[in-house]
Design a protein around this motif. Structure first.
Motif, mmCIF file in Angstrom:
data_model
loop_
_atom_site.group_PDB
_atom_site.id
_atom_site.type_symbol
_atom_site.label_atom_id
_atom_site.label_comp_id
_atom_site.label_asym_id
_atom_site.label_seq_id
_atom_site.Cartn_x
_atom_site.Cartn_y
_atom_site.Cartn_z
ATOM 1 N N THR B 99 -9.095 12.574 -23.380
ATOM 2 C CA THR B 99 -8.707 12.626 -24.800
ATOM 3 C C THR B 99 -7.229 13.006 -24.959
ATOM 4 O OG1 THR B 99 -9.731 14.813 -24.817
ATOM 5 C CG2 THR B 99 -10.962 13.045 -25.853
ATOM 6 N N ALA B 100 -6.702 13.775 -24.005
ATOM 7 C CA ALA B 100 -5.274 14.117 -24.074
ATOM 8 C C ALA B 100 -4.445 12.841 -23.960
ATOM 9 C CB ALA B 100 -4.905 15.098 -22.964
ATOM 10 N N ALA B 101 -4.830 11.961 -23.022
ATOM 11 C CA ALA B 101 -4.101 10.693 -22.849
ATOM 12 C C ALA B 101 -4.201 9.851 -24.124
ATOM 13 C CB ALA B 101 -4.672 9.923 -21.662
ATOM 14 N N MET B 102 -5.386 9.852 -24.740
ATOM 15 C CA MET B 102 -5.569 9.079 -25.977
ATOM 16 C C MET B 102 -4.617 9.587 -27.069
ATOM 17 S SD MET B 102 -7.278 8.997 -29.195
ATOM 18 C CE MET B 102 -8.565 10.214 -29.186
ATOM 19 N N MET B 103 -4.550 10.915 -27.215
ATOM 20 C CA MET B 103 -3.706 11.478 -28.271
ATOM 21 C C MET B 103 -2.220 11.272 -27.971
ATOM 22 S SD MET B 103 -5.502 12.629 -30.661
ATOM 23 C CE MET B 103 -4.252 13.519 -31.552
ATOM 24 N N LEU B 104 -1.851 11.436 -26.693
ATOM 25 C CA LEU B 104 -0.424 11.417 -26.355
ATOM 26 C C LEU B 104 0.174 10.014 -26.338
ATOM 27 C CD1 LEU B 104 -0.443 14.221 -23.638
ATOM 28 C CD2 LEU B 104 0.427 14.373 -25.969
ATOM 29 N N THR B 105 -0.663 8.973 -26.447
ATOM 30 C CA THR B 105 -0.095 7.628 -26.584
ATOM 31 C C THR B 105 0.128 7.297 -28.063
ATOM 32 O OG1 THR B 105 -2.330 6.711 -26.426
ATOM 33 C CG2 THR B 105 -0.992 6.650 -24.439
ATOM 34 N N HIS B 106 -0.151 8.270 -28.928
ATOM 35 C CA HIS B 106 0.196 8.162 -30.349
ATOM 36 C C HIS B 106 1.322 9.174 -30.609
ATOM 37 C CE1 HIS B 106 -3.014 5.387 -31.459
ATOM 38 N NE2 HIS B 106 -3.733 5.994 -30.529
ATOM 39 N N PRO B 107 1.935 9.149 -31.795
ATOM 40 C CA PRO B 107 3.095 10.033 -31.992
ATOM 41 C C PRO B 107 2.729 11.527 -32.093
ATOM 42 C CG PRO B 107 3.091 8.248 -33.600
ATOM 43 C CD PRO B 107 1.755 8.242 -32.939
ATOM 44 N N VAL B 108 2.401 12.103 -30.967
ATOM 45 C CA VAL B 108 2.125 13.544 -30.880
ATOM 46 C C VAL B 108 2.973 14.074 -29.727
ATOM 47 C CG1 VAL B 108 0.392 15.304 -30.389
ATOM 48 C CG2 VAL B 108 -0.263 13.253 -31.649
ATOM 49 N N SER B 109 3.883 14.996 -30.020
ATOM 50 C CA SER B 109 4.678 15.533 -28.917
ATOM 51 C C SER B 109 3.793 16.486 -28.120
ATOM 52 C CB SER B 109 5.908 16.265 -29.437
ATOM 53 O OG SER B 109 5.531 17.510 -29.974
#
Lengths: 309, 253
Positions: B99-109
């Protein structure tokens, strides 16, 4: 749209990528092929910014990953091989959350949620928790999540490899729908799927690109014409195969079960002489046809050649 | 700012996954029962059959100090353990599950990703501690006497600082580890290290645990400030979070 130059990625002594160079033009569906461990997932992870290259240059949608990687996430959509979600969320909440991150207004998010759930056929499951979804539903959910912000580049890592035939068809239909709307880089080892949806194909082995070409051009360039035949008497077929091997137009003769496959260098000569030789040997045939070589044949031919070197 | 969008998601997650309720329930139970235990433990001891008369005479009359002491002891043990248990998987689990990878491929630093988790856990513990403090204050009022509000708030502020120290250190362990199991091992090792070193007399004065005793004396109208321990605790929080952010920014997810 994607430019990769001399990309290296080392994990200790293992060289996952060894000078990979490739170009993906805007608007194409690029099939990224390679055997397991060839470096496909590593390449995609570098393209998303989740992994860092050891050296080399990568530009995606005009964004240089090394110098300006932070703006990349607004330009790309990524579907990993096994998409993961927060199990307590519903598809509506996930798309709304991601849309919020991409700066969409409440009205835009609402419209986009409806549009995407319809596209991936999850409207009825829109209020169910993602934790209870099947593999196929998660894959479609992942595609919706990757498309929230209408990305310029869509990166798909083995998007259908774990799906059953109906799930595969649904996702491939979706990818076909998206072609033309954005540039798609799709890694896969299911060659029939690549053959179906991809207009350009790149084959990678041992971290290097061994060939990149338009699908049809690749077929024309590497595909050797072949003939297949099934006989009633296998002993007669075997005798016939031994004779064919000595013909100058036959480049390979193989028996797979009761199917004889003959790859030829001169198709015109083979058309005249192959059937005549069967008649001369008294071989009774159940089936005889000139077959179009598949992408799988080319893939195996190129990868085996690379391995032999 | 995307930090607040991620924070909203984190807070919703705390609520939906019942983490908030667990923290609130545990802290409130200890908040309510601390004055009760202080008040009725002597009575229970006296009620033991055949207890010698001399021993009964030695059992002291319970006071408000016992209520505060019990409250600090309970929260110091169970609150810290809870902070550890709830924080140890927050980053490692997301890396493990993807889920970290999912979130970090969107604009989340990556910094927002970590700080939102710390803030959400901090809010969960602060709100739960607030409710627990209210319960403790009310039962102390019923069973003993009213505790002055200001000093009692200061005590709870110091308890919260200690909780935040353990949340920050555990978050760092969770960032360093690849798996939940490794994160748990690292976090417990950190707890043993901080508690162990912090119990040595010359050093204890400067460690977060000292804030409990300082808070208790404040609540009871005493002095004995421990500013070095307070500043060192804030320093540990800042260093742990900064290190976690720097490590996470360079990490492959």
């Amino acid at each position: 749209m994607i430019q990769i130059d001399s990309l290296h990625k080392h994990y200790g002594a293992v060289h996952a990528l060894d000078g990979l160079t490739m170009t993906v033009e805007p608007g194409v569906v690029f099939g990224f092929l390679g055997p397991n461990g060839a470096g496909k997932t590593t390449t995609l992870r570098i393209l998303t910014g989740l992994a860092r290259p050891t050296s080399g240059r990568v530009v995606v949608a005009g964004v240089d990953l090394v110098s300006d990687g932070r703006t990349l996430s607004r330009r790309i959509g990524y579907l990993p091989e096994q998409p993961a979600f927060y199990s307590w969320m519903t598809p509506r909440e996930l798309i709304d959350h991601l849309g919020h991150l991409h700066g969409l207004t409440a009205a835009e998010r609402s419209a986009r949620t409806k549009e995407l759930l319809e596209l991936v056929n999850l409207t009825e499951a829109g209020k169910r928790r993602i934790g209870g979804f099947s593999r196929g539903m998660r894959q479609r959910m992942g595609l919706a999540a990757a498309l929230v912000h209408k990305p310029e580049v869509l990166l798909l890592d083995e998007p259908v490899s774990a799906l059953d035939p109906s799930g595969r068809k649904e996702v491939l239909d979706l990818i076909e729908t998206l072609s033309g709307q954005c540039t798609i880089l799709m890694s896969s080892h299911i060659l029939a799927d690549v053959e179906r949806v991809c207009s350009v194909v790149g084959i990678i082995a041992d971290g290097r690109m061994i060939v990149q070409s338009g699908r049809e051009a690749l077929m024309d360039r590497y595909a050797q014409p072949a003939f297949e035949a099934e006989g009633e008497d296998m002993a007669a077929v075997r005798r016939w195969a031994e004779i064919i091997k000595y013909q100058k137009w036959a480049t390979a003769v193989s028996l797979d079960g009761d199917i004889l496959r003959v790859t030829v260098s001169n198709v015109h000569l083979a058309r005249t002489e192959l059937l005549a030789s069967a008649v001369a040997q008294g071989v009774a045939l159940r089936r005889y046809e000139e077959v179009r070589p598949s992408l799988e044949d080319i893939f195996l031919q190129l990868v085996n050649k690379e391995a032999a070197q | 700012m995307n930090f607040f969008i991620v924070l909203r998601k984190e807070l919703t997650e705390q609520w939906r996954t019942k983490k908030f309720l667990i923290v609130a329930a545990v802290l409130v139970v200890f908040g309510l029962t601390s004055p009760l235990l202080a008040k009725f433990t002597p009575d229970m001891l006296k009620a033991i059959p055949n207890i010698p008369a001399g021993v009964v005479g030695m059992i002291p009359t319970p006071s408000v100090a016992d209520a505060v002491g019990q409250y600090v002891k309970n929260l110091g043990e169970f609150g810290v353990l809870l902070a550890l248990l709830l924080s140890m998987g927050v980053v490692a689990q997301e890396k493990e599950r993807g889920t970290a990878a999912m979130m970090l491929t969107h604009p989340v630093s990556r910094t927002s990703f970590l700080l939102a988790k710390f803030t959400a856990l901090g809010i969960t513990f602060a709100v739960s501690l607030g409710v627990a403090a209210l319960g403790c204050w009310y039962y102390t009022l019923l069973l003993f006497e009213a505790l002055p509000w200001g000093p009692f708030l200061a005590l709870n502020g110091l308890i919260l600082v200690v909780f935040l120290v353990y949340i920050a250190v555990t978050l760092l362990c969770s960032t360093l580890a690849r798996t939940q199991g490794a994160a748990a091992g690292l976090a417990f090792a950190a707890l043993v290290l901080v508690a162990g070193i912090g119990s040595l007399p010359p050093i204890a004065e400067y460690f977060p645990g000292r804030l409990f005793s300082w808070g208790a004396t404040i609540a009871l109208g005493g002095g004995d400030p421990a500013w070095p321990a307070f500043w060192i605790s804030l320093g540990i929080i800042v260093v742990a979070l900064t290190t976690a952010c720097l490590v996470f920014r360079r990490q492959e997810v």
